[in-house]
Structures are given as structure tokens and as C-alpha cells.
Design a protein around this motif. Sequence first.
Motif, mmCIF file in Angstrom:
data_model
loop_
_atom_site.group_PDB
_atom_site.id
_atom_site.type_symbol
_atom_site.label_atom_id
_atom_site.label_comp_id
_atom_site.label_asym_id
_atom_site.label_seq_id
_atom_site.Cartn_x
_atom_site.Cartn_y
_atom_site.Cartn_z
ATOM 1 N N ALA A 182 0.858 -1.184 0.000
ATOM 2 C CA ALA A 182 0.000 0.000 0.000
ATOM 3 C C ALA A 182 0.897 1.237 0.000
ATOM 4 O O ALA A 182 1.922 1.239 0.663
ATOM 5 C CB ALA A 182 -0.901 -0.001 1.240
ATOM 6 N N PHE A 183 0.540 2.271 -0.731
ATOM 7 C CA PHE A 183 1.311 3.522 -0.809
ATOM 8 C C PHE A 183 2.744 3.314 -1.297
ATOM 9 O O PHE A 183 3.712 3.624 -0.593
ATOM 10 C CB PHE A 183 1.328 4.248 0.542
ATOM 11 C CG PHE A 183 -0.006 4.271 1.213
ATOM 12 C CD1 PHE A 183 -1.113 4.792 0.562
ATOM 13 C CD2 PHE A 183 -0.172 3.749 2.481
ATOM 14 C CE1 PHE A 183 -2.347 4.805 1.162
ATOM 15 C CE2 PHE A 183 -1.408 3.746 3.084
ATOM 16 C CZ PHE A 183 -2.495 4.277 2.427
ATOM 17 N N LEU A 238 5.060 6.368 -1.179
ATOM 18 C CA LEU A 238 5.536 6.664 0.171
ATOM 19 C C LEU A 238 6.693 5.731 0.520
ATOM 20 O O LEU A 238 7.672 6.121 1.169
ATOM 21 C CB LEU A 238 4.380 6.469 1.158
ATOM 22 C CG LEU A 238 4.641 6.853 2.605
ATOM 23 C CD1 LEU A 238 4.904 8.334 2.711
ATOM 24 C CD2 LEU A 238 3.470 6.453 3.488
ATOM 25 N N LEU A 262 8.298 5.583 10.277
ATOM 26 C CA LEU A 262 6.859 5.776 10.417
ATOM 27 C C LEU A 262 6.146 5.533 9.092
ATOM 28 O O LEU A 262 5.076 4.921 9.048
ATOM 29 C CB LEU A 262 6.568 7.186 10.935
ATOM 30 C CG LEU A 262 6.871 7.384 12.426
ATOM 31 C CD1 LEU A 262 6.919 8.865 12.777
ATOM 32 C CD2 LEU A 262 5.831 6.682 13.278
ATOM 33 N N ALA A 263 6.763 5.993 8.010
ATOM 34 C CA ALA A 263 6.142 5.785 6.704
ATOM 35 C C ALA A 263 6.003 4.294 6.421
ATOM 36 O O ALA A 263 4.924 3.819 6.013
ATOM 37 C CB ALA A 263 6.969 6.466 5.616
ATOM 38 N N VAL A 274 3.209 2.702 8.439
ATOM 39 C CA VAL A 274 1.867 2.946 7.896
ATOM 40 C C VAL A 274 1.609 2.023 6.700
ATOM 41 O O VAL A 274 0.539 1.411 6.579
ATOM 42 C CB VAL A 274 1.724 4.429 7.491
ATOM 43 C CG1 VAL A 274 0.442 4.646 6.715
ATOM 44 C CG2 VAL A 274 1.758 5.316 8.726
ATOM 45 N N VAL A 332 -1.424 -0.843 6.598
ATOM 46 C CA VAL A 332 -2.511 -0.810 5.618
ATOM 47 C C VAL A 332 -2.410 -2.012 4.676
ATOM 48 O O VAL A 332 -3.426 -2.589 4.270
ATOM 49 C CB VAL A 332 -2.527 0.532 4.864
ATOM 50 C CG1 VAL A 332 -3.650 0.561 3.855
ATOM 51 C CG2 VAL A 332 -2.688 1.675 5.852
ATOM 52 N N PHE A 350 -3.805 -4.883 6.712
ATOM 53 C CA PHE A 350 -5.241 -4.753 6.960
ATOM 54 C C PHE A 350 -6.054 -4.932 5.680
ATOM 55 O O PHE A 350 -7.091 -5.580 5.700
ATOM 56 C CB PHE A 350 -5.553 -3.369 7.543
ATOM 57 C CG PHE A 350 -5.399 -3.282 9.041
ATOM 58 C CD1 PHE A 350 -4.953 -4.360 9.780
ATOM 59 C CD2 PHE A 350 -5.709 -2.113 9.709
ATOM 60 C CE1 PHE A 350 -4.807 -4.284 11.151
ATOM 61 C CE2 PHE A 350 -5.572 -2.021 11.097
ATOM 62 C CZ PHE A 350 -5.125 -3.110 11.813
ATOM 63 N N LYS A 351 -5.596 -4.322 4.593
ATOM 64 C CA LYS A 351 -6.496 -4.160 3.451
ATOM 65 C C LYS A 351 -6.094 -4.882 2.166
ATOM 66 O O LYS A 351 -6.880 -4.954 1.243
ATOM 67 C CB LYS A 351 -6.633 -2.665 3.124
ATOM 68 C CG LYS A 351 -7.273 -1.839 4.216
ATOM 69 C CD LYS A 351 -8.616 -2.365 4.664
ATOM 70 C CE LYS A 351 -9.695 -2.194 3.606
ATOM 71 N NZ LYS A 351 -10.969 -2.768 4.080
ATOM 72 N N LEU A 352 -4.889 -5.381 2.073
ATOM 73 C CA LEU A 352 -4.489 -5.963 0.786
ATOM 74 C C LEU A 352 -4.298 -7.473 0.860
ATOM 75 O O LEU A 352 -3.651 -8.059 0.001
ATOM 76 C CB LEU A 352 -3.208 -5.288 0.277
ATOM 77 C CG LEU A 352 -3.345 -3.803 -0.070
ATOM 78 C CD1 LEU A 352 -2.034 -3.255 -0.611
ATOM 79 C CD2 LEU A 352 -4.450 -3.584 -1.090
ATOM 80 N N PHE A 411 2.816 -1.242 14.681
ATOM 81 C CA PHE A 411 2.075 -0.471 15.685
ATOM 82 C C PHE A 411 3.003 0.073 16.756
ATOM 83 O O PHE A 411 2.835 1.196 17.229
ATOM 84 C CB PHE A 411 0.956 -1.312 16.297
ATOM 85 C CG PHE A 411 -0.322 -1.210 15.526
ATOM 86 C CD1 PHE A 411 -1.072 -0.047 15.588
ATOM 87 C CD2 PHE A 411 -0.759 -2.240 14.711
ATOM 88 C CE1 PHE A 411 -2.242 0.080 14.855
ATOM 89 C CE2 PHE A 411 -1.920 -2.131 13.977
ATOM 90 C CZ PHE A 411 -2.664 -0.967 14.042
ATOM 91 N N VAL A 414 -8.614 -5.026 -2.798
ATOM 92 C CA VAL A 414 -8.774 -4.531 -1.435
ATOM 93 C C VAL A 414 -9.748 -5.458 -0.730
ATOM 94 O O VAL A 414 -10.794 -5.792 -1.287
ATOM 95 C CB VAL A 414 -9.321 -3.090 -1.439
ATOM 96 C CG1 VAL A 414 -9.568 -2.616 -0.021
ATOM 97 C CG2 VAL A 414 -8.368 -2.174 -2.153
ATOM 98 N N VAL A 441 -11.083 -6.127 6.661
ATOM 99 C CA VAL A 441 -10.022 -6.228 7.659
ATOM 100 C C VAL A 441 -10.016 -7.588 8.360
ATOM 101 O O VAL A 441 -8.962 -8.197 8.522
ATOM 102 C CB VAL A 441 -10.166 -5.098 8.703
ATOM 103 C CG1 VAL A 441 -9.165 -5.277 9.830
ATOM 104 C CG2 VAL A 441 -9.959 -3.753 8.035
#
Lengths: 637, 200
Positions: free
Chosen positions: A123-124, A127, A188-189, A192, A196, A199-201, A223, A570, A573
Motif C-alpha cells: 500500500a502507498f 511513500l 513511520l512511513a 503505515v 494498511v 489490513f487491506k491488501l 504499531f 482490497v 479487515v
Amino acid sequence: MTGSGRPPSPADLAAGSEEAEAFLRRTWSTPSGFLAALSTVDHKIIGRRYVATAFVFLILGGVLALVMRIQLAFPETRFISADRYNQIFTVHGSNMMFLFAVPVMEAMAVYLVPLMVGTRNIAFPRLNAFSYWIYLAGGLLLWISLALDTAPDVGWFSYVPLAGPQYGVGKRADLWAQMITFTEVSALAVAVEIVVTVFKLRAPGMSLDRIPVFVWSMLVTAFLVILAMPAIMFASSSLILDRLVGTQFYNPAEGGDVLLWQHLFWFFGHPEVYIIFLPAVGIVSAIISTFTQRPVFGYMPLVLAMIATGILSFGLWVHHMFVAGLPRLGSSFFTASSMAIAIPAGTQIFCWLATLWDGRPVFKTPLLFVIGFLITFVIGGLTGVMVASVPLDSQVHDTYFVVAHFHYVLIGGSVFPLIGAIYYWFPKMTGRMMSERSGRWAFGLIFTGFHLTFFPMHILGLQGMPRRVYTYPPELPWAGLNLFVSLSAFILAGGFLVFFIDALRSFRHGPRAGPNPWNASTLEWAVPSPPPPYNFRHIPVVESREPLWMSDETLAVATGLRLDRRELIVSSVTAGEPEAREASPADSIWPFLAAIATGIMLIGSIFSPWAVVWGAAPVAITLTGWFWPKQTREDES
Amino acid sequence: MKERVVADLSKLPLHGLGSASLTFWGTSAFMLIEGMGFALAIVVYFYLMSLAPHWPIEAPAPDLLPGTILTLLLLVSIVPNMLVARWAKQRDLRKVRVGLIVMTLLGASPLIPRAFEFRALHIGWDDDAYGSIIWTMLGLHATHIITDLIDTIVLACLMFSKHGDNARRYGDVEDNALYWNFVVLAWLPLYGCIYWVPRL
Ligand code: HEM
Ligand SMILES: [Cu+2]
């Protein structure tokens, strides 16, 4: 074959058309060329780059360790000056913690997590690219400062008032603080992205209780990063403000407080140990499961133990501050919670031993490193319980006992598993096997070299040798052991050398690996080694916790994703039910430019607060460029 | 590895909304990080307060007026903000455009009282630790207003461009609204600390 001139469709891919697969490859691949390499958003390329960079920092930090050991081999040596020594142990510690240990684990996650949850990219992804560049910039900043003889010199926890405006002369402490900002932004990037992605992929059907243990470990770690790292960013930013514009956070004369630094630092620093250690739990579980050909015993207890460790780790920071004179009751509470963390650790070790006991372990190199981890980490845990008790801590505080203890925990708890992980996943990342024979040599040298180096440091500590001294007088009874330790450090370094040479050689000349050389059970082994740019031809559908150990030797998959744009699934969760298709961003140079702009702003701010004001404009421009959609396929819907 | 097709995903929507959108989760994670930052600022505030013989250390309590005006402005902005989010969900391009212009103005207007807030503190950031932490709180929050304002402006430009009428962009508008709510909510405890705790 389509043959008719129309572009290949998902149905062609499902029918096994090579033309369709080539088309999919073109959609996902990174073009060749320098600019393209700076623009790539492929998590595998970035992940490999990240891992390699972190290992370069390991080597550099190791060289510093050897320099320190040469200096300490004999009493009253003049090999390096006291000032140089201060810079070197500070850079060694900061480098190992901020530029090696945390980033290398995140780098492994960047590479592995998307493959293990069955998706085509993280994800991202932009980033992700940004986080790598900003990490590299922070690393260069620290090392260039060492080369220029202006490196930070107040220890890796940079205590005030030593690091404050009164005692910390020059720009050294500012460089340290800004290096922290760079690496924390990148950490931190990545955190994240990992959260995600997990959780989502996840692939359809991968419900929470089917997530591989390694992925769980990286999720909990992410976390911890999200909750712990803001504290050190807050601490280091306030330090810079104190030094640069005269705020009074840490100045007791104006209502500030030096212990405030310690609280903020250890609120991060203690979880930091688990940020380094929890990924190792995932690594060890994966390796043990594969080399016993058994699902790891106690999936639920393992996952719960990781979560419990994560939560408890926040209650423990104060045990680093026992000698700072805290209220009595507080100290006993923190002693108790320091001891409580032994419970989840014990659970994990029990689960691993049970798996080994129950299976028929094959002692290949990755498993050897895991065994080395178990032994070393248990010793480190025991001395940890010792320093967690207030009376003993007061005794050995700031001696080599502590240096011995934390190297047992850090190297035993994370470097051993990590090297095992490299042997284990090297075939996936490069398509080639490392040598089993070199692996055994590397393990033997690293394991014995490690214990010969660090065990005697306990004794030196009990004999009263303080840490962070650049030399010692010959009258004290420390010389013999110090020489022994220094010689052993070279055995340890020799082991690392064998490992690095093996890795470099195998990268070009190792035997071809095939998709699943160890007969492992998780999804990353379902794809060729190294994986194609799109990871999975079709998105896998997960039907059990060990998808590759299903009896019929086939992989359940879902069809229907478009071939002409970068499309992901996607999912929900908890259950991992597919919810939508999502376009994944194209390659872009903007994250690289944004990292440069951010870097200039952060480095400039060491010298003038105005750098933040003027530097913000280029950052805003590059970020806008990054987010501004182009008329590409990702955009239409 | 041989493949066995068990599902067809071609019927899924081409972009997820709400909790099916990745940016929603990304924004939430960043709000968690920044929320930690604000929480830490508050903890440090009380920590320093617990050490000080008087609080504020050597200054009168800040004047209420500018900070309170700002608080009211922020609270008022929640209403149009929620409306924009709703219009984005309905994919009503015209209303979203209007809404974003309104939100740009409402995002910029708090900066005016904010400029006076710093003066109303009656203390410099370098006078003592009390001054340092309240300047930091205000500065931290001002940065959030400014970044979200820039965000809103860029988004408004996007919605007026040919890229506007698109599921992803509507999702971005919703996430931007979510983030603004966060900026407003994060202010309330800071407001309490800066203006009311010294008056207790
Ligand atoms: C490869 C072999 C290594 C050797 C021989 C070594 C040696 C040393 C020595 C002698 C010191 C004490 C310096 C002093 O107090 O005077 C030290 C400090 C330290 N080491 Fe290592 N180290 C090694 C690897 C690592 C690794 C892998 C890590 C972390 C993952 C690490 C983390 C640290 C930290 C955090 C400090 C404290 C620095 C400070 O006091 O500011 N070391 N190391
Ligand atoms: Cu600790």
C-alpha cells in the motif's frame, strides 16, 4: 492467443496465454535506466535496496566496533583520541540502532509482506520509495559528519544536559537529532504502509487467523513504531529547539527538566528493543516451521504473546532510569512489569521448542542461526532480569555488564535470526541459493566469536570497568580480558566476512533456486524466484493457514483483474473478503525529489530556523507533484 | 505452481469507498501518529507543570479572546466540512467545488486569530519552559492548519480540473474532511491546556 490485434484480456491470462502474461509484466515492470531506478515503486526493488543499504551500515558500524576494540585491547593505547572514541561509540550505537537494526527489519517487511499476504504491491508505493530515500539521506548525514570529524559524541541516547546548548558544542548534537528525524520519518512511513497492506491488501480468504506469523510480527512491530517513535521525534525536536532558538525544555534553571529527556527517550527506547526483536519472532517461527515441515506449534499463543509483548513494552521504559532516583513505589512497579515480560517470551520459546520436538528438524544454515538465537537470547534475557532488579542495576549501571547484556539481546535476539532469514529468503530475493558449506562456517565463526567477545564483558563489568571509556590504566585488572575480547571480536568479524562473501558470490553464481527450494508453506514461495514484477499471475485465494501444503499441489486463485493497469484487490479487515479493485500508482520521480527537498529543509534547520520556512515551499511543491494525478490508467474508473 | 480458478473478481467495483479505500486507512494511521504527537505535548505540559512551583511559571495566563475566536471558527467549520464529505459521497461535483472553496476560506480564517494568539500568551518561547511548551503546542497545531489548508487548496484545484469527476478524487475529498475534523478535535484539549489550566 488473441491473434486479432485486440489487447489480451483477463480471460486470456486465465487460459494460460503467454502473451497475456507478457502484457501484465509490461504493466508492472520498472523500465531500465538511471531515472527509472530512482522512480521505481516496486516493493521488491525498494525492499532489496533497503536490505542491502542496511547491511552496508552494519558493515560500517562493525568496522567502528573493531576500531574501538583495537583501542581497548591494551591499556593506555594511543590508537585514537578520546574525542574520536566518543564520536565512534556514539556513531556505532546510533548507526546500529537507527540505521541498521530497525530499518533492516522494516526492509525485510517491505520485501516480504506483500508477497506473504498475496498482493501485487505494498500500500502507498510512492511513500515507500520516499521512505527509502529519506532513510538513505539520514544515514549519509551521520556518516559524513563522522568523516568530517564533527560526529555526535554524547552516546546513542544523547542525554541532556551533555547534549544541550551548554555542554554540547558545535553542531554535533544537532546532527544527531536531525539524523533521528530522518530515520523516524522513514520508519513511520513504512509502518503505515505495513499496517494498511496487512489490513487491506490480503488475498481473498486470508482471515485474521490465517495470517502468517511473520506478517503478524511485522504488524505488531508497525504499531509499536507508530506509538513509540513520535516520542523520540518530540524529544529530538525539542532538543534542536533548545539548541537553536533557545527554548528551555531541558534547562532546569528555567523550569525545564533533564529527566524529561530520559522519559521521552526511553518511552521510545524500550519499545525499540521489541521493534527489533518482534520481527525476529516472526522470522524464527517461519524458519522453524519450514525446517521441521510442521505448522508452528501454538499459532494463537504465539500471536497473543507478540501482542502482549508489544503492550507490556510500553510499561517498561523506567527500568532504564532506576539510578536516576525515582520514587520507590514506581521503581517496584516497573521492576514487576519488567519481569512480567518474561511470560510471553517464555510462551514463544515453549512453542518453538515444542515444534522442534514434534518435528524432524533439518539443521540447514537458517535453522542453525535460529538455534544460536535461542541460546544467546535466553542468556541475554537472564542478564536482563538481573539488570531489571533495582539493587543489581545500581551495581552494574553503566559498566561493561550492560554492554554485554544489550549485545546479547540485540545480536542474539535480532542479528542471528536476521542472518538466518537472509539464508532462508535469499533464494526468493535473488533466485539463487547461498552455499550451505559457507553457511556452516559463517555460523560457527559468528556464534563462537560472539560468545567469546561478549561473555567476558559481563566479568569486566562486574570487575567495575565502566562503559564509554577510551582507555584504562594498566594497574587495573582489566587488561587480560580486554585483549581476549578484542581478539575474539576479529573472529566474529571473520564470520561476518564469510557471510558477506558468500552472499555476494551466490548473488551471481549460486545454484538456481526454483520457486520453493525449502518446501515452505507460505504464499511468497508460490511465485517464481525472484518474483516477476506483478508478484502473482493471479491473486491467490487462501483456504488454510498453510496454503502451499494443501495435498493437491495446486494454488487456488481468482481471475478477473485487468492486465492493462496496475490493479490490486482490497479486502475486508477481519475476514479478508474482497471488497474492491484498486489501482496502484505508477512509477514517479516525485518521491525522490520530495526526499531531497525534505532533506535540504531538515539539514538546513540545523543551521537556521528560517530553513524550515523557506524549505517548506519546495517540499509542498514536490508533494503536490507526487499526488497530482496524470492521465494514466491508474486514474480512470 | 498449477492454478485452480475458484473465483472471478471482475465484478468488483473499481474503487473502494469508505473503509474499503486505502487512503482512508492511511489517513487514519497518520492521524494516530500525529495524535500521539499532540498527546505527548499535553503530557509534557502537565509534567512540566508538576515540577513548577507556580503555573504559569512567570507570566499571567494568556488572554482568552483570540484563542476563543479561533476555537469558535474551528467548531463552526465542522458543519460545512461534514456537508462537503456528504456531497463527495453523493458525487455531486458542483456542490463539492463550492464546498471546497468554502472550506479553503474557513481553513484560512483561523490563521488570523492564531497570529494574535501568540502575542496573547504574554511570554516568549525562550523565557522559560512554560513558554516553550505552549509555543510548541500552538506551533504544532498551526502547522496542522496550514498543511491541511494547502491540502484543501490543491484538492480544490484538482476538483476544478479535468481530473475532478472521479471516484478516487471524491474519496480524497472525504479523507480531507476527515483530517480537518481531526485538526479541529485535536485543538480542543490544547485549548483547555493553554487557556484554562492556568486559570484553575
Ligand atoms: C559486530 C560486533 C559488535 C561489536 C564488537 C560491538 C562492540 C561494542 C562496544 C565495545 C561497545 C561499547 C563502547 C563503549 O561503551 O565504550 C558498543 C556499544 C554499543 N553497541 Fe555494539 N558492537 C557490535 C555490534 C553491535 C550491534 C549489531 C548493535 C545493534 C544492533 C550494537 C549496538 C550497540 C549500542 C547501542 C552501543 C551503545 C553505544 C553508546 O554507548 O552510545 N552493537 N558496541
Ligand atoms: Cu528496556
